[in-house]
Write an enzyme that holds these catalytic residues in place. Structure first.
Site, PDB file in Angstrom:
ATOM      1  N   LYS A 216      28.642 -60.682   6.563  1.00 45.68           N
ATOM      2  CA  LYS A 216      29.936 -60.256   7.102  1.00 45.68           C
ATOM      3  C   LYS A 216      31.008 -61.301   6.788  1.00 45.68           C
ATOM      4  O   LYS A 216      32.124 -60.975   6.366  1.00 45.68           O
ATOM      5  CB  LYS A 216      29.825 -60.024   8.616  1.00 45.68           C
ATOM      6  CG  LYS A 216      29.063 -58.767   8.972  1.00 45.68           C
ATOM      7  CD  LYS A 216      28.699 -58.665  10.446  1.00 45.68           C
ATOM      8  CE  LYS A 216      27.801 -57.441  10.669  1.00 45.68           C
ATOM      9  NZ  LYS A 216      27.197 -57.374  11.995  1.00 45.68           N
TER      10      LYS A 216
ATOM     11  N   GLN B 116      27.217 -60.356  17.620  1.00 46.33           N
ATOM     12  CA  GLN B 116      26.063 -59.770  16.947  1.00 46.33           C
ATOM     13  C   GLN B 116      24.985 -59.408  17.971  1.00 46.33           C
ATOM     14  O   GLN B 116      24.605 -60.220  18.810  1.00 46.33           O
ATOM     15  CB  GLN B 116      25.526 -60.779  15.909  1.00 46.33           C
ATOM     16  CG  GLN B 116      24.388 -60.270  15.051  1.00 46.33           C
ATOM     17  CD  GLN B 116      24.789 -59.187  14.067  1.00 46.33           C
ATOM     18  OE1 GLN B 116      25.960 -59.031  13.709  1.00 46.33           O
ATOM     19  NE2 GLN B 116      23.823 -58.408  13.617  1.00 46.33           N
TER      20      GLN B 116
ATOM     21  N   ASP C 110      33.818 -53.328  16.362  1.00 48.71           N
ATOM     22  CA  ASP C 110      32.526 -52.632  16.385  1.00 48.71           C
ATOM     23  C   ASP C 110      32.673 -51.215  16.947  1.00 48.71           C
ATOM     24  O   ASP C 110      31.791 -50.379  16.749  1.00 48.71           O
ATOM     25  CB  ASP C 110      31.573 -53.370  17.345  1.00 48.71           C
ATOM     26  CG  ASP C 110      30.495 -54.173  16.634  1.00 48.71           C
ATOM     27  OD1 ASP C 110      30.143 -53.802  15.513  1.00 48.71           O
ATOM     28  OD2 ASP C 110      30.025 -55.153  17.232  1.00 48.71           O
TER      29      ASP C 110
HETATM   30  N1  GUN Z   1      23.417 -55.737  15.042  1.00 50.59           N
HETATM   31  C1  GUN Z   1      23.027 -54.907  14.052  1.00 50.59           C
HETATM   32  N2  GUN Z   1      24.066 -54.128  13.643  1.00 50.59           N
HETATM   33  C2  GUN Z   1      25.119 -54.475  14.419  1.00 50.59           C
HETATM   34  C3  GUN Z   1      26.479 -54.043  14.469  1.00 50.59           C
HETATM   35  O1  GUN Z   1      26.920 -53.141  13.743  1.00 50.59           O
HETATM   36  N3  GUN Z   1      27.271 -54.657  15.371  1.00 50.59           N
HETATM   37  C4  GUN Z   1      26.812 -55.622  16.210  1.00 50.59           C
HETATM   38  N4  GUN Z   1      27.657 -56.173  17.072  1.00 50.59           N
HETATM   39  N5  GUN Z   1      25.549 -56.052  16.181  1.00 50.59           N
HETATM   40  C5  GUN Z   1      24.721 -55.476  15.279  1.00 50.59           C
END
Ligand code: GUN
Length: 315
Positions: free
Chosen positions: A59, A103, A126
Protein backbone atom coordinates in the site's frame (compact mmCIF):
# COMPACT_ATOMS: atom_id res chain seq x y z
CA UNK A 1 -17.34 -30.95 -34.92
CA UNK A 2 -16.42 -27.29 -34.67
CA UNK A 3 -19.84 -26.32 -33.31
CA UNK A 4 -19.26 -28.75 -30.42
CA UNK A 5 -16.25 -26.77 -29.24
CA UNK A 6 -17.25 -24.63 -26.29
CA UNK A 7 -16.30 -20.99 -26.55
CA UNK A 8 -14.33 -19.80 -23.59
CA UNK A 9 -15.35 -16.76 -21.58
CA UNK A 10 -13.35 -13.57 -22.12
CA UNK A 11 -10.95 -12.79 -19.31
CA UNK A 12 -11.50 -9.58 -17.36
CA UNK A 13 -7.94 -8.37 -16.79
CA UNK A 14 -7.76 -6.84 -13.30
CA UNK A 15 -4.06 -6.07 -13.64
CA UNK A 16 -4.69 -3.88 -16.70
CA UNK A 17 -7.73 -2.10 -15.21
CA UNK A 18 -5.91 -1.51 -11.91
CA UNK A 19 -3.04 0.04 -13.90
CA UNK A 20 -5.52 2.40 -15.63
CA UNK A 21 -7.05 3.43 -12.29
CA UNK A 22 -3.63 4.05 -10.76
CA UNK A 23 -2.65 6.23 -13.74
CA UNK A 24 -5.89 8.23 -13.34
CA UNK A 25 -5.25 8.60 -9.61
CA UNK A 26 -1.72 9.86 -10.36
CA UNK A 27 -3.21 12.57 -12.62
CA UNK A 28 -5.71 13.62 -9.92
CA UNK A 29 -2.93 13.61 -7.33
CA UNK A 30 -0.77 15.80 -9.59
CA UNK A 31 -3.63 18.31 -9.96
CA UNK A 32 -3.94 18.55 -6.16
CA UNK A 33 -0.18 18.85 -5.74
CA UNK A 34 -0.22 21.76 -8.20
CA UNK A 35 -2.62 23.47 -5.77
CA UNK A 36 -0.30 22.79 -2.81
CA UNK A 37 -2.03 19.69 -1.43
CA UNK A 38 -0.30 16.30 -1.52
CA UNK A 39 -2.84 13.52 -0.90
CA UNK A 40 -1.67 11.33 1.96
CA UNK A 41 -2.59 7.89 3.29
CA UNK A 42 -1.43 6.71 6.71
CA UNK A 43 -1.62 3.00 7.42
CA UNK A 44 -1.43 1.81 11.02
CA UNK A 45 -0.06 -1.70 11.56
CA UNK A 46 -0.35 -3.18 15.05
CA UNK A 47 1.81 -6.27 15.64
CA UNK A 48 4.00 -8.34 13.37
CA UNK A 49 1.65 -10.51 11.33
CA UNK A 50 3.79 -11.33 8.26
CA UNK A 51 0.92 -11.31 5.75
CA UNK A 52 -0.26 -7.90 7.05
CA UNK A 53 3.30 -6.55 6.81
CA UNK A 54 3.41 -7.51 3.11
CA UNK A 55 0.01 -5.87 2.40
CA UNK A 56 1.00 -2.70 4.22
CA UNK A 57 4.32 -2.42 2.36
CA UNK A 58 2.51 -2.72 -0.98
CA UNK A 59 0.00 0.00 0.00
CA UNK A 60 2.83 2.39 0.92
CA UNK A 61 4.69 1.63 -2.32
CA UNK A 62 1.55 2.12 -4.45
CA UNK A 63 0.92 5.53 -2.83
CA UNK A 64 4.43 6.68 -3.64
CA UNK A 65 4.16 5.45 -7.25
CA UNK A 66 1.02 7.60 -7.65
CA UNK A 67 2.91 10.65 -6.34
CA UNK A 68 1.06 10.60 -3.01
CA UNK A 69 2.34 10.49 0.55
CA UNK A 70 2.23 7.00 2.01
CA UNK A 71 3.23 6.57 5.62
CA UNK A 72 3.10 3.52 7.86
CA UNK A 73 2.92 3.72 11.65
CA UNK A 74 4.11 0.45 13.17
CA UNK A 75 2.94 -0.27 16.72
CA UNK A 76 3.96 -3.21 18.93
CA UNK A 77 1.69 -6.24 19.34
CA UNK A 78 1.14 -5.23 23.01
CA UNK A 79 -0.32 -1.79 22.11
CA UNK A 80 -3.44 -1.07 24.20
CA UNK A 81 -6.72 0.00 22.69
CA UNK A 82 -6.33 3.39 24.36
CA UNK A 83 -2.92 3.89 22.78
CA UNK A 84 -4.23 3.00 19.32
CA UNK A 85 -7.25 5.29 19.69
CA UNK A 86 -4.89 8.13 20.69
CA UNK A 87 -2.91 7.57 17.46
CA UNK A 88 -6.15 7.70 15.45
CA UNK A 89 -7.17 10.95 17.20
CA UNK A 90 -3.84 12.48 16.21
CA UNK A 91 -4.27 11.38 12.56
CA UNK A 92 -7.89 12.63 12.49
CA UNK A 93 -6.58 16.07 13.49
CA UNK A 94 -3.61 16.10 11.07
CA UNK A 95 -4.44 18.10 7.89
CA UNK A 96 -1.66 16.34 5.95
CA UNK A 97 -3.44 12.99 6.42
CA UNK A 98 -6.40 12.47 4.07
CA UNK A 99 -6.86 8.72 4.49
CA UNK A 100 -6.43 6.48 7.54
CA UNK A 101 -6.34 2.69 7.38
CA UNK A 102 -5.83 0.46 10.41
CA UNK A 103 -4.72 -2.88 9.03
CA UNK A 104 -6.98 -5.72 10.19
CA UNK A 105 -6.85 -8.03 12.03
CA UNK A 106 -5.74 -6.18 15.18
CA UNK A 107 -4.42 -8.07 18.27
CA UNK A 108 -7.10 -9.52 20.55
CA UNK A 109 -6.84 -6.88 23.30
CA UNK A 110 -8.24 -4.34 20.78
CA UNK A 111 -11.89 -4.20 19.68
CA UNK A 112 -11.86 -3.66 15.89
CA UNK A 113 -15.26 -1.96 15.94
CA UNK A 114 -14.04 0.64 18.46
CA UNK A 115 -11.14 1.36 16.09
CA UNK A 116 -13.42 1.72 13.06
CA UNK A 117 -15.78 4.05 14.96
CA UNK A 118 -12.90 6.31 16.02
CA UNK A 119 -11.66 7.05 12.47
CA UNK A 120 -13.21 10.22 11.05
CA UNK A 121 -15.72 9.10 8.36
CA UNK A 122 -14.16 11.68 6.02
CA UNK A 123 -10.77 9.89 6.33
CA UNK A 124 -12.15 6.33 6.40
CA UNK A 125 -10.85 5.26 2.99
CA UNK A 126 -11.55 1.60 3.89
CA UNK A 127 -15.27 2.46 3.91
CA UNK A 128 -15.82 0.50 7.13
CA UNK A 129 -17.29 3.28 9.32
CA UNK A 130 -21.10 3.00 9.75
CA UNK A 131 -21.48 6.56 8.42
CA UNK A 132 -19.88 5.45 5.15
CA UNK A 133 -21.93 2.23 5.09
CA UNK A 134 -25.02 4.45 5.34
CA UNK A 135 -23.81 6.98 2.78
CA UNK A 136 -23.11 4.21 0.26
CA UNK A 137 -26.54 2.61 0.91
CA UNK A 138 -28.38 5.85 0.21
CA UNK A 139 -26.28 6.50 -2.89
CA UNK A 140 -24.46 9.53 -1.42
CA UNK A 141 -21.47 9.93 -3.74
CA UNK A 142 -19.35 11.44 -0.96
CA UNK A 143 -19.37 8.13 0.94
CA UNK A 144 -16.44 5.70 0.71
CA UNK A 145 -17.28 2.16 -0.39
CA UNK A 146 -14.97 -0.66 0.70
CA UNK A 147 -12.21 -1.09 -1.87
CA UNK A 148 -12.85 -4.66 -3.01
CA UNK A 149 -16.54 -4.30 -3.99
CA UNK A 150 -15.82 -0.83 -5.39
CA UNK A 151 -13.13 -2.48 -7.55
CA UNK A 152 -15.63 -5.09 -8.76
CA UNK A 153 -17.97 -2.30 -9.93
CA UNK A 154 -15.13 -0.71 -11.92
CA UNK A 155 -14.23 -4.07 -13.49
CA UNK A 156 -17.86 -4.58 -14.59
CA UNK A 157 -18.07 -1.05 -15.98
CA UNK A 158 -14.78 -1.21 -17.91
CA UNK A 159 -15.59 -4.69 -19.24
CA UNK A 160 -18.77 -3.17 -20.75
CA UNK A 161 -21.12 -5.27 -18.60
CA UNK A 162 -24.63 -3.84 -18.39
CA UNK A 163 -25.54 -3.82 -14.71
CA UNK A 164 -28.84 -1.89 -14.83
CA UNK A 165 -31.71 -4.38 -15.01
CA UNK A 166 -29.40 -7.41 -14.69
CA UNK A 167 -30.08 -10.23 -12.24
CA UNK A 168 -27.06 -10.19 -9.94
CA UNK A 169 -26.37 -12.85 -7.34
CA UNK A 170 -23.90 -12.16 -4.57
CA UNK A 171 -22.52 -15.26 -2.91
CA UNK A 172 -21.44 -14.27 0.61
CA UNK A 173 -22.72 -11.67 3.08
CA UNK A 174 -19.53 -10.41 4.76
CA UNK A 175 -19.31 -6.84 6.00
CA UNK A 176 -16.28 -6.16 3.80
CA UNK A 177 -17.47 -7.67 0.51
CA UNK A 178 -20.94 -9.24 0.29
CA UNK A 179 -23.03 -6.54 1.97
CA UNK A 180 -21.38 -3.48 0.37
CA UNK A 181 -21.35 -5.33 -2.98
CA UNK A 182 -25.11 -5.66 -2.63
CA UNK A 183 -25.61 -1.96 -1.97
CA UNK A 184 -23.39 -0.92 -4.91
CA UNK A 185 -25.23 -3.27 -7.29
CA UNK A 186 -28.66 -2.09 -6.09
CA UNK A 187 -27.59 1.53 -6.60
CA UNK A 188 -26.46 0.60 -10.12
CA UNK A 189 -30.04 -0.68 -10.71
CA UNK A 190 -29.34 -4.42 -10.69
CA UNK A 191 -31.87 -6.82 -9.16
CA UNK A 192 -29.81 -8.39 -6.40
CA UNK A 193 -30.08 -11.69 -4.55
CA UNK A 194 -27.72 -12.33 -1.63
CA UNK A 195 -26.90 -15.98 -0.94
CA UNK A 196 -24.99 -17.45 2.00
CA UNK A 197 -24.35 -20.64 3.96
CA UNK A 198 -28.03 -21.00 4.96
CA UNK A 199 -29.49 -20.39 1.48
CA UNK A 200 -31.81 -23.20 0.37
CA UNK A 201 -31.17 -24.64 -3.10
CA UNK A 202 -28.19 -22.42 -3.74
CA UNK A 203 -27.51 -23.65 -7.29
CA UNK A 204 -31.06 -22.70 -8.36
CA UNK A 205 -30.34 -19.15 -7.17
CA UNK A 206 -26.89 -18.84 -8.76
CA UNK A 207 -28.17 -20.24 -12.07
CA UNK A 208 -30.50 -17.25 -12.36
CA UNK A 209 -27.60 -14.81 -12.30
CA UNK A 210 -26.60 -12.67 -15.27
CA UNK A 211 -23.81 -11.44 -12.98
CA UNK A 212 -22.48 -13.82 -10.33
CA UNK A 213 -20.18 -12.46 -7.63
CA UNK A 214 -18.43 -15.21 -5.67
CA UNK A 215 -17.22 -14.02 -2.27
CA UNK A 216 -17.76 -17.04 -0.06
CA UNK A 217 -14.16 -17.91 0.84
CA UNK A 218 -14.26 -21.56 -0.25
CA UNK A 219 -11.86 -22.74 -2.97
CA UNK A 220 -13.55 -23.70 -6.26
CA UNK A 221 -17.00 -23.64 -4.63
CA UNK A 222 -18.78 -22.40 -7.77
CA UNK A 223 -18.97 -25.21 -10.31
CA UNK A 224 -20.09 -25.06 -13.95
CA UNK A 225 -23.57 -26.43 -13.18
CA UNK A 226 -24.20 -23.42 -10.89
CA UNK A 227 -23.66 -20.90 -13.70
CA UNK A 228 -26.12 -19.77 -16.37
CA UNK A 229 -24.62 -19.97 -19.89
CA UNK A 230 -23.35 -16.52 -20.86
CA UNK A 231 -23.20 -15.18 -17.29
CA UNK A 232 -20.49 -12.77 -16.12
CA UNK A 233 -18.58 -14.35 -13.23
CA UNK A 234 -16.54 -12.28 -10.79
CA UNK A 235 -14.34 -14.23 -8.40
CA UNK A 236 -13.47 -12.38 -5.19
CA UNK A 237 -12.00 -15.45 -3.48
CA UNK A 238 -8.34 -15.63 -2.52
CA UNK A 239 -7.87 -19.03 -0.90
CA UNK A 240 -4.53 -20.57 -0.07
CA UNK A 241 -4.48 -24.26 -0.90
CA UNK A 242 -1.47 -26.43 -0.12
CA UNK A 243 0.56 -27.42 -3.14
CA UNK A 244 3.78 -29.34 -2.56
CA UNK A 245 5.05 -28.30 -6.03
CA UNK A 246 4.62 -24.56 -5.39
CA UNK A 247 7.57 -22.45 -4.23
CA UNK A 248 5.97 -21.37 -0.92
CA UNK A 249 4.03 -24.61 -0.42
CA UNK A 250 0.67 -23.13 -1.43
CA UNK A 251 -1.26 -21.85 -4.43
CA UNK A 252 -3.96 -19.20 -4.66
CA UNK A 253 -7.35 -20.46 -5.71
CA UNK A 254 -10.52 -18.47 -6.24
CA UNK A 255 -14.04 -19.36 -5.15
CA UNK A 256 -14.79 -20.44 -8.73
CA UNK A 257 -13.74 -23.68 -10.47
CA UNK A 258 -12.12 -21.55 -13.16
CA UNK A 259 -11.51 -23.93 -16.10
CA UNK A 260 -14.98 -25.52 -16.03
CA UNK A 261 -16.84 -22.24 -15.44
CA UNK A 262 -14.89 -20.48 -18.17
CA UNK A 263 -16.50 -22.85 -20.67
CA UNK A 264 -19.99 -21.68 -19.59
CA UNK A 265 -19.60 -17.97 -18.74
CA UNK A 266 -19.23 -15.06 -21.19
CA UNK A 267 -16.73 -13.09 -19.07
CA UNK A 268 -14.74 -14.16 -16.01
CA UNK A 269 -12.05 -12.81 -13.69
CA UNK A 270 -9.00 -15.00 -13.05
CA UNK A 271 -7.35 -15.57 -9.64
CA UNK A 272 -4.78 -14.14 -9.32
CA UNK A 273 -4.98 -11.15 -11.66
CA UNK A 274 -8.69 -10.35 -11.40
CA UNK A 275 -10.26 -8.58 -8.43
CA UNK A 276 -7.12 -8.68 -6.25
CA UNK A 277 -5.12 -5.89 -7.97
CA UNK A 278 -8.18 -3.62 -7.89
CA UNK A 279 -8.24 -3.37 -4.09
CA UNK A 280 -5.12 -1.22 -3.72
CA UNK A 281 -6.04 0.81 -6.81
CA UNK A 282 -9.39 1.69 -5.23
CA UNK A 283 -7.70 2.51 -1.92
CA UNK A 284 -5.59 5.08 -3.76
CA UNK A 285 -8.69 6.39 -5.54
CA UNK A 286 -10.56 6.76 -2.24
CA UNK A 287 -7.59 8.60 -0.72
CA UNK A 288 -7.36 11.09 -3.58
CA UNK A 289 -11.12 11.62 -3.35
CA UNK A 290 -10.82 12.22 0.41
CA UNK A 291 -8.26 14.95 -0.36
CA UNK A 292 -10.45 16.44 -3.12
CA UNK A 293 -13.51 16.48 -0.85
CA UNK A 294 -11.54 18.09 2.01
CA UNK A 295 -10.39 20.83 -0.38
CA UNK A 296 -13.98 21.38 -1.58
CA UNK A 297 -15.16 21.67 2.05
CA UNK A 298 -12.45 24.23 2.77
CA UNK A 299 -13.41 26.27 -0.30
CA UNK A 300 -17.05 26.18 0.73
CA UNK A 301 -16.17 27.31 4.26
CA UNK A 302 -14.13 30.17 2.84
CA UNK A 303 -16.98 31.33 0.60
CA UNK A 304 -19.49 31.05 3.47
CA UNK A 305 -17.23 33.18 5.67
CA UNK A 306 -17.05 35.68 2.85
CA UNK A 307 -20.89 35.85 2.61
CA UNK A 308 -21.31 36.17 6.38
CA UNK A 309 -18.50 38.70 6.89
CA UNK A 310 -17.98 40.45 3.54
CA UNK A 311 -16.62 43.55 5.29
CA UNK A 312 -13.68 41.50 6.59
CA UNK A 313 -12.51 41.01 3.03
CA UNK A 314 -13.85 44.24 1.52
CA UNK A 315 -13.76 46.89 4.26
N1 GUN B 1 -6.78 -6.59 6.05
C1 GUN B 1 -6.93 -7.26 4.89
N2 GUN B 1 -7.55 -6.48 3.96
C2 GUN B 1 -7.81 -5.31 4.57
C3 GUN B 1 -8.42 -4.09 4.14
O1 GUN B 1 -8.90 -3.95 3.00
N3 GUN B 1 -8.48 -3.09 5.04
C4 GUN B 1 -8.00 -3.22 6.31
N4 GUN B 1 -8.10 -2.19 7.13
N5 GUN B 1 -7.42 -4.34 6.74
C5 GUN B 1 -7.33 -5.37 5.86
Amino acid sequence: MLDKLATLADLIDGVAVAREIRAEVALDAAALIARGVTPGLTVVLVGEDPASAVYVASKEKACKEAGMNGETIRLSATTTQGELLAVIDRLNADPAVHGILVQMPVPKQIDPQAVILRISPDKDVDGFHPVNVGRVWIGDQTGFAPCTPAGVMVLLERAGVKVAGADAVVLGRSTIVGKPMTSLLVNASATVTVCHSRTANLAAQTRRADILIAAIGKPEFVTADMVKPGAVVIDVGINRVTDANAKNGYRLKGDVAFDAVRAVASKITPVPGGVGPMTIAMLLKNTVRAAQQREQQREQQRSEQHIQHPSVLHP
